[in-house]
Design a protein around this motif. Structure first.
Motif, PDB file in Angstrom:
ATOM      1  N   TYR A   4       0.858  -1.185   0.000  1.00  0.00           N
ATOM      2  CA  TYR A   4       0.000   0.000   0.000  1.00  0.00           C
ATOM      3  C   TYR A   4       0.895   1.235   0.000  1.00  0.00           C
ATOM      4  O   TYR A   4       2.117   1.158   0.173  1.00  0.00           O
ATOM      5  N   VAL A   5       0.265   2.390  -0.189  1.00  0.00           N
ATOM      6  CA  VAL A   5       0.977   3.665  -0.239  1.00  0.00           C
ATOM      7  C   VAL A   5       0.321   4.637   0.731  1.00  0.00           C
ATOM      8  O   VAL A   5      -0.908   4.755   0.766  1.00  0.00           O
ATOM      9  N   ILE A   6       1.147   5.308   1.521  1.00  0.00           N
ATOM     10  CA  ILE A   6       0.671   6.428   2.334  1.00  0.00           C
ATOM     11  C   ILE A   6       1.200   7.699   1.664  1.00  0.00           C
ATOM     12  O   ILE A   6       2.388   7.787   1.336  1.00  0.00           O
ATOM     13  N   TYR A   7       0.316   8.667   1.434  1.00  0.00           N
ATOM     14  CA  TYR A   7       0.742   9.841   0.687  1.00  0.00           C
ATOM     15  C   TYR A   7       0.220  11.116   1.324  1.00  0.00           C
ATOM     16  O   TYR A   7      -0.522  11.086   2.319  1.00  0.00           O
ATOM     17  N   GLY A  21       5.095  14.107   0.700  1.00  0.00           N
ATOM     18  CA  GLY A  21       5.695  12.927   0.100  1.00  0.00           C
ATOM     19  C   GLY A  21       4.801  11.705   0.195  1.00  0.00           C
ATOM     20  O   GLY A  21       3.684  11.761   0.717  1.00  0.00           O
ATOM     21  N   TYR A  22       5.309  10.607  -0.341  1.00  0.00           N
ATOM     22  CA  TYR A  22       4.602   9.333  -0.183  1.00  0.00           C
ATOM     23  C   TYR A  22       5.612   8.248   0.138  1.00  0.00           C
ATOM     24  O   TYR A  22       6.802   8.349  -0.187  1.00  0.00           O
ATOM     25  N   ILE A  23       5.103   7.207   0.771  1.00  0.00           N
ATOM     26  CA  ILE A  23       5.928   6.064   1.139  1.00  0.00           C
ATOM     27  C   ILE A  23       5.191   4.799   0.706  1.00  0.00           C
ATOM     28  O   ILE A  23       4.014   4.619   1.003  1.00  0.00           O
ATOM     29  N   TYR A  24       5.880   3.963  -0.038  1.00  0.00           N
ATOM     30  CA  TYR A  24       5.296   2.746  -0.606  1.00  0.00           C
ATOM     31  C   TYR A  24       5.822   1.549   0.181  1.00  0.00           C
ATOM     32  O   TYR A  24       7.023   1.325   0.261  1.00  0.00           O
ATOM     33  N   ILE A  25       4.901   0.800   0.771  1.00  0.00           N
ATOM     34  CA  ILE A  25       5.238  -0.348   1.612  1.00  0.00           C
ATOM     35  C   ILE A  25       4.851  -1.634   0.899  1.00  0.00           C
ATOM     36  O   ILE A  25       3.743  -1.756   0.369  1.00  0.00           O
ATOM     37  N   LYS A  26       5.775  -2.592   0.867  1.00  0.00           N
ATOM     38  CA  LYS A  26       5.496  -3.870   0.222  1.00  0.00           C
ATOM     39  C   LYS A  26       6.114  -4.997   1.047  1.00  0.00           C
ATOM     40  O   LYS A  26       7.307  -4.987   1.341  1.00  0.00           O
ATOM     41  N   ASN A  27       5.269  -5.948   1.442  1.00  0.00           N
ATOM     42  CA  ASN A  27       5.710  -7.128   2.189  1.00  0.00           C
ATOM     43  C   ASN A  27       6.513  -6.776   3.434  1.00  0.00           C
ATOM     44  O   ASN A  27       7.510  -7.420   3.772  1.00  0.00           O
ATOM     45  N   PHE A  29       8.329  -4.130   4.069  1.00  0.00           N
ATOM     46  CA  PHE A  29       9.509  -3.293   3.867  1.00  0.00           C
ATOM     47  C   PHE A  29       9.134  -2.028   3.108  1.00  0.00           C
ATOM     48  O   PHE A  29       8.089  -1.967   2.458  1.00  0.00           O
ATOM     49  N   ILE A  30       9.996  -1.027   3.190  1.00  0.00           N
ATOM     50  CA  ILE A  30       9.803   0.202   2.429  1.00  0.00           C
ATOM     51  C   ILE A  30      10.325  -0.022   1.020  1.00  0.00           C
ATOM     52  O   ILE A  30      11.515  -0.308   0.827  1.00  0.00           O
ATOM     53  N   ALA A  31       9.448   0.092   0.041  1.00  0.00           N
ATOM     54  CA  ALA A  31       9.824  -0.167  -1.356  1.00  0.00           C
ATOM     55  C   ALA A  31      10.185   1.114  -2.098  1.00  0.00           C
ATOM     56  O   ALA A  31      10.983   1.093  -3.026  1.00  0.00           O
ATOM     57  N   ASP A  32       9.588   2.247  -1.664  1.00  0.00           N
ATOM     58  CA  ASP A  32       9.885   3.496  -2.362  1.00  0.00           C
ATOM     59  C   ASP A  32       9.473   4.670  -1.493  1.00  0.00           C
ATOM     60  O   ASP A  32       8.557   4.567  -0.658  1.00  0.00           O
ATOM     61  N   LYS A 360      14.291  -0.520   1.365  1.00  0.00           N
ATOM     62  CA  LYS A 360      14.749  -1.831   1.843  1.00  0.00           C
ATOM     63  C   LYS A 360      14.811  -1.950   3.358  1.00  0.00           C
ATOM     64  O   LYS A 360      15.123  -3.026   3.876  1.00  0.00           O
ATOM     65  N   ALA A 361      14.498  -0.869   4.088  1.00  0.00           N
ATOM     66  CA  ALA A 361      14.404  -0.965   5.544  1.00  0.00           C
ATOM     67  C   ALA A 361      13.042  -1.525   5.924  1.00  0.00           C
ATOM     68  O   ALA A 361      12.072  -1.436   5.159  1.00  0.00           O
TER      69      ALA A 361
END
Length: 385
Positions: A4-7, A21-27, A29-32, A360-361
């Motif tokens: 999901y994305v928080i923006y 900004g936005y932060i993209y979380i996948k599995n 971890f931070i993906a973007d 990747k964190a």
């Protein structure tokens, strides 16, 4: 959700703030991370949160308990999972439960309980349990403070070997006095096992402090508390660690253990890359004033201040969110305060993939409002508060 994305939020990223900004979380971890709106293919996974800032989750590397639960008395792994839920409400996403001086057998029992709790733990349980911080029993009785003197002892090779054989993989930090017998040789053994060794409850001189650093001590526990006082002709161990750029400095920012001007002085000298903000909290945290125990000693809490019957301070009732707000009032920018509560604590115990918001964190972060109050807590991408 797995992704999901928080923006539309301000993200604390390293030493600055990414606005809108936005932060993209996948599995988990931070993906973007980026500025502006997410790419179109991510908008279907977008989530708005009520808050102004996203920060890395706090990491408390020195806490003896909270909400009536005492680490040293906890030999049930589920007690540590209870602790995890209580710390999480204050923005803590990882912590080191910390024992006080106690018997060797009790340390082993606590280690085993922590190991089991770490194996059981899942993000939905709250704060991640990183391992054990042993404060004592290898300290100087002259500087015992709220450590029970009946348990203070000199390290022996047989005890240390048994300790490491039983729970060497669980211990992440040990706080000990470098000037006592066998301390330096013991410290080198711990360092060889990847354990952070911190100077604590010590009467060491300045020169003994330098020798401690030479022998693997990389941290000093709650600076100025439980140690030789600073004097202009004998500055003591505190100055030895403050002056060494390779060491970490624990600070209790409750403005009780240290005057706020001293907290500022330490940060200005050592800098946010070395200062580790801690609570040193005891079981009376989030509890009413009253009488409690710590390591078998009677503790009296009045107006939220914990003391022994003879008046010495005995840990604190500080929480990490209050620590953030306290240090922020000293005039530091939010990214620098955040670093001392997350990134630097993680580095001080060699923890990887936590304590920072970057690709990747692990997706451990908190959401704060304008007044720096906790609005949401995420552990490995799961919203737990």
């Amino acid at each position: 959700m797995d992704e999901y994305v928080i923006y539309n939020i301000n993200i604390i990223y390293m030493d600055h703030i990414i606005s809108n900004g936005y932060i993209y979380i996948k599995n988990g971890f931070i993906a973007d991370i980026d500025i502006g709106s997410p790419l179109k293919h991510l908008m279907s996974k977008a989530e708005r949160v009520d808050g102004k800032y996203i920060l890395p989750g706090f990491i408390d590397t020195h806490t003896h308990g909270i909400a009536g639960i005492d680490v040293t008395e906890s030999v049930d792994p589920y007690k540590f999972l209870e602790l995890a839920k209580h710390y999480m409400r204050h923005g803590v996403t990882s912590f080191l439960p910390t024992t006080v001086s106690t018997s060797h057998d009790r340390i082993i029992e606590v280690c085993k309980a922590i190991r089991e709790a770490m194996n059981i733990w899942r993000p939905e349980n709250g704060s991640r349990i990183l391992g054990l911080h042993m404060e004592g029993p290898y300290i100087n009785p002259k500087r015992a403070g709220a450590q029970n003197p009946i348990y203070i002892r000199i390290p022996t090779m047989s005890e240390v070997k048994n300790l490491l054989d039983s729970c060497g993989d669980v211990i992440k930090q040990i706080s000990m006095a470098p000037e006592i017998e066998n301390s330096l040789s013991t410290a080198r053994i711990f360092v060889d096992r990847g354990i952070t060794v911190s100077a604590a409850h010590t009467d060491a001189t300045y020169d003994e402090g330098l020798k401690a650093i030479e022998n693997g001590f990389t941290k000093i526990t709650h600076i100025f508390n439980g140690m030789r006082e600073f004097h202009h002709r004998e500055p003591g161990i505190a100055l030895a660690f403050l002056q060494n750029e390779k060491t970490f400095i624990e600070v209790i920012p409750d403005f009780i253990h240290l005057h706020k001007s001293v907290v500022k002085m330490v940060i200005d000298i050592a800098g946010p890359n070395r200062v580790v903000l801690i609570t040193d909290s005891i079981l009376a945290t989030d509890m009413p004033d009253g009488v409690y125990t710590l390591g078998g000693l009677r503790i009296i809490v009045e107006n939220g201040i914990a003391r022994l019957e003879k008046g010495e301070l005995a840990g604190s009732t500080l929480t990490m969110d209050k620590a953030l707000r306290n240090v922020y009032t000293l005039g530091y920018k939010l990214p620098l305060v955040s670093k001392m509560l997350s990134t630097t604590p993680a580095r001080s115990i060699k923890a990887i993939n936590i304590g920072r918001i970057e690709k990747k964190a692990k997706a451990d972060f908190i959401v704060l409002d304008d007044e720096l109050n906790i609005k949401a807590v995420f552990v490995e991408g799961l919203r737990v508060f």
